[in-house]
Design an enzyme around this catalytic site. Structure first.
Site, short mmCIF file in Angstrom:
data_model
loop_
_atom_site.label_atom_id
_atom_site.label_comp_id
_atom_site.label_asym_id
_atom_site.label_seq_id
_atom_site.Cartn_x
_atom_site.Cartn_y
_atom_site.Cartn_z
N CYS A 23 0.84 -1.21 0.00
CA CYS A 23 0.00 0.00 0.00
C CYS A 23 0.86 1.25 0.00
O CYS A 23 0.57 2.23 -0.70
CB CYS A 23 -0.92 0.00 1.22
N ASP A 403 35.06 19.77 18.30
CA ASP A 403 35.58 21.13 18.36
C ASP A 403 35.87 21.40 19.84
O ASP A 403 35.36 20.69 20.72
CB ASP A 403 34.53 22.10 17.81
N ASP A 582 29.68 23.85 16.90
CA ASP A 582 28.60 24.77 17.21
C ASP A 582 27.66 24.99 16.03
O ASP A 582 26.68 25.72 16.13
CB ASP A 582 29.14 26.11 17.70
N ASP A 586 32.10 25.91 12.41
CA ASP A 586 32.63 24.68 11.84
C ASP A 586 31.74 24.16 10.72
O ASP A 586 31.68 22.96 10.48
CB ASP A 586 32.77 23.62 12.94
#
Length: 688
Positions: A23, A403, A582, A586
């Site tokens: 379906c 980071d 963040d 980056d």
């Protein structure tokens, strides 16, 4: 002339009448054929469709296309709720009517009474299978309903024929199949609604009424950015806002997963859905109704649950041809038994067993059920997976790249000391640095700003290096040693920024200390236990990174280009790296990673750009996200394996006459419930 294609709009539909993976494929196909539709994704577990369409596509055209395919469609916001009461009443009726027939040898039910009871079940309680099966057949497709309708009709017709010719009766086969399949679907519906509670719970966090500061109570939908509202103890925040008056404790756990209450005062940001515990607060609204972080979070979860990983797309292709293949196998079973000299009633019953046991319900439910449960429990932990593919990729991650500033550290460095190298005084160099830092968003600049200091003119950000600008007509740069082009010997663990005249000598050095986030060490240890390689990729000096004493590999003094290159090198070497940063500084490395993870405080995080968003600044959520992705993927694979093994073993057993139609119907229902039950185990997952 602008030839760019306008952005597609998203249309959400509630789809009724779907029973199996076949379906799903059929509905997606007819929706994609509507002119102007760019893509469509249908979810069997939530019974919804998400359509990406151009502005010219009318809602009525989509609904009509679904109806022509034999299913029901309606706008999601106007769809009728599932009628569980009616479903329950009809299920009870099926059991009451079928029990005397199934226990006929014990109860000694007259044949004529059995015929009446079976016919009521077949054509009243089994009518839904005829309607849906005929609609699928008319649309040139097949589904579970068609298989059940064919199987039960064959058993009923054979018994009616034998009733008038004094042959053996098989009435119990048809009523048992219908009753057991309806029981399975009823239980399946309850389980699916249970699994979908994550979204329902989020919507329930939003109050309907807000108290405007002028004393009027207004609908939340009427609020606009800039409005002032009052939040009383015990009330939930209706929309995102900033506290202008009052200080109090709030429970943000439903939104960010933070277990402990947090204190918020003037200037603090509040997220819709947070519970005000003990104070009267005044808020300035910052988001319109429907655009709060809570709303975006709900949409993100819905998107993740609507998308399909690659393995499900393969399963859908298999299911698309499954029904006609099963009908062919049933016909082959019938002919083989007749050729073997078996009486036609027995040959027909064996063929019916093949039709019933082969329904691909479990195959269609395995993936969406796991995604539904996994993303739901992730949201409770403060983790958002943007797509099903993000969840799949996270399960494969073998390297996590952190980071440093703002990720493993708080991102709120404190100025420790100032070293002077020229003739300017400390006040003078701090004034110049404050002017350069006034417009910068880097965490180090926040520690240098001074109230009332005018921003530098001709200000420019130099990504990964620092900033430049003019103060009192003279050009200055503020940033890394690379920027000021000086060989400066520093051996301590502080983070340093250097101030220099543009093209000239270094004037001063600023030493900063940042604080390791709570949970950072726990996150690194947990990742190692999980067998992941851990890297620290930072633009800071090696000494500053190693001063954190986390015992991880450090790649220091990396600008954005170097960060991107490191991620690309890892992927080229055959690794699957995740990058946690963040989401802004980056960005290139996050985009290049197998999985990009953004960490922040909810509304500030760039959730739209990340594959995974961690809703609070807690590094320990990174290993939790990977662990949950691995668990969800394992459950998903288990479900698909079970569904395929079930058919691989069940169809031959039925063809060989080892399964009665009633047992086949029970096994079919049980397979779906096993897949759903296995997926629901994820709801009890806890972060180690």
């Amino acid at each position: 002339m602008d030839q760019t294609m306008p952005a597609p709009r998203r249309i959400e539909l509630a789809i009724g009448g779907m029973t199996c993976a076949s379906c799903v494929g059929r509905v997606e196909k007819v929706l994609r054929r509507v002119p102007g539709v760019r893509d469509a994704s249908v979810n069997l577990a939530t019974e919804t469709a998400q359509v990406q369409a151009g502005p010219e596509v009318a809602l009525a055209a989509l609904i009509e296309a679904v109806k022509r395919a034999g299913y029901r469609a309606a706008p999601l916001e106007t769809a009728k709720p599932y009628d569980a009461r009616r479903e329950k009443i009809e299920l009870i009726a099926a059991f009451v009517l079928s029990t005397p027939v199934v226990l006929g040898m014990v109860l000694r039910v007259p044949d004529v009474a059995a015929l009446v009871l079976v016919s009521i079940v077949q054509f009243w309680l089994g009518a839904r299978f005829y309607r849906a099966g005929w609609a699928a057949l008319r649309a040139g497709s097949g589904n579970m309903d068609l298989l059940v309708a064919l199987g039960t009709s064959a058993a009923w017709g054979l018994s009616v024929w034998d009733y008038f010719t004094a042959g053996p009766l098989y009435f119990e086969s048809s009523v048992a199949i219908i009753t057991l399949v309806r029981l399975g679907k009823y239980m399946e519906g309850r389980v699916k609604r249970d699994a979908a509670r994550a979204i329902t719970a989020l919507h329930k966090l939003r109050p309907e009424i807000a108290h405007r500061a002028d004393g009027a109570d207004v609908p939340v939908a009427a609020l606009v950015p800039g409005d002032e509202i009052e939040l009383r103890p015990g009330e939930r925040v209706p929309v995102d806002g900033i506290v202008t008056e009052g200080t109090g404790s709030l429970d943000e756990s439903p939104v960010t997963g933070e277990a402990l209450p947090v204190t918020r005062g003037p200037g603090a940001k509040l997220l819709a859905g947070a519970l005000n515990l003990n104070a009267v607060l005044r808020l300035r609204v910052t988001s319109a109704a429907g655009e709060s972080f809570l709303d975006r979070m709900a949409r993100m979860i819905e998107d993740a649950q609507a998308t399909k990983p690659r393995v499900q797309k393969l399963a859908d292709k298999v299911a698309a041809v499954f029904v006609p293949v099963v009908v062919g196998l049933a016909l082959l079973t019938l002919l083989a038994w007749l050729a073997h000299g078996t009486a036609y009633p027995r040959a027909i019953i064996n063929a019916v067993s093949v039709l019933v046991i082969a329904c691909p319900c479990a195959m269609g439910l395995a993936t969406p059920a796991a995604i539904l449960a996994g993303t739901g429990v992730a949201a409770k932990q403060g983790i958002l997976f943007r797509t099903a593919d993000a969840l799949e990729e996270a399960a494969r991650v073998d390297t996590l790249v952190f980071d440093k500033t703002g990720t493993l550290t708080t991102g709120q460095p404190r100025l420790q000391r100032v070293e002077l190298f020229g003739t300017l005084s400390e006040d003078q160099v701090r004034g110049i640095a404050a002017s350069l830092a006034a417009r910068d968003t880097h965490p180090l600049s926040a520690a240098l700003r001074q109230p009332g200091v005018a921003p530098a003119e001709n200000f420019v950000v130099l990504p990964g290096k620092g900033v430049r600008g003019e103060v009192a007509g003279r050009g200055y740069v503020l940033g890394s040693a690379v920027l000021v082009r000086a060989a400066l010997e520093v051996t301590d663990g502080a983070t340093w920024a250097w101030l220099a005249e543009e093209g000239g000598d270094v004037l001063a050095g600023f030493a900063f200390a940042d604080t390791l986030r709570p949970g950072a060490r726990e996150a690194v240890d947990r990742l190692r236990e999980m067998g992941l390689r851990v890297l620290l990729l930072t633009g800071d000096r090696r000494e500053a990174a190693e001063a954190l004493d986390l015992g991880v590999e450090v790649i220091a003094q990396a600008d954005p280009a170097r960060k991107l290159a490191v991620i690309q090198e890892l992927r080229a070497a055959g690794h699957c790296p995740a990058m946690l940063g963040d989401g802004i500084n980056d960005a290139a490395a996050l985009a290049a990673a197998t999985v990009g993870m953004a960490m922040g405080s909810g509304a500030d995080v760039a959730i739209e750009a990340a594959d995974i968003s961690l809703l609070r600044p807690a590094p320990e959520l990174a290993p939790a996200a990977i662990a949950l992705a691995r668990k969800t993927w394992a459950v998903l694979v288990q479900g698909l394996f079970w569904a395929m093994i079930y058919n691989a073993l069940g169809i031959p057993a039925a063809a060989l006459g080892l399964l009665s139609p009633a047992l086949a119907g029970g096994a079919m229902a049980a397979s779906s419930l096993c897949v759903l039950g296995n997926a629901l185990r994820l709801r009890h997952w806890k972060r180690p």
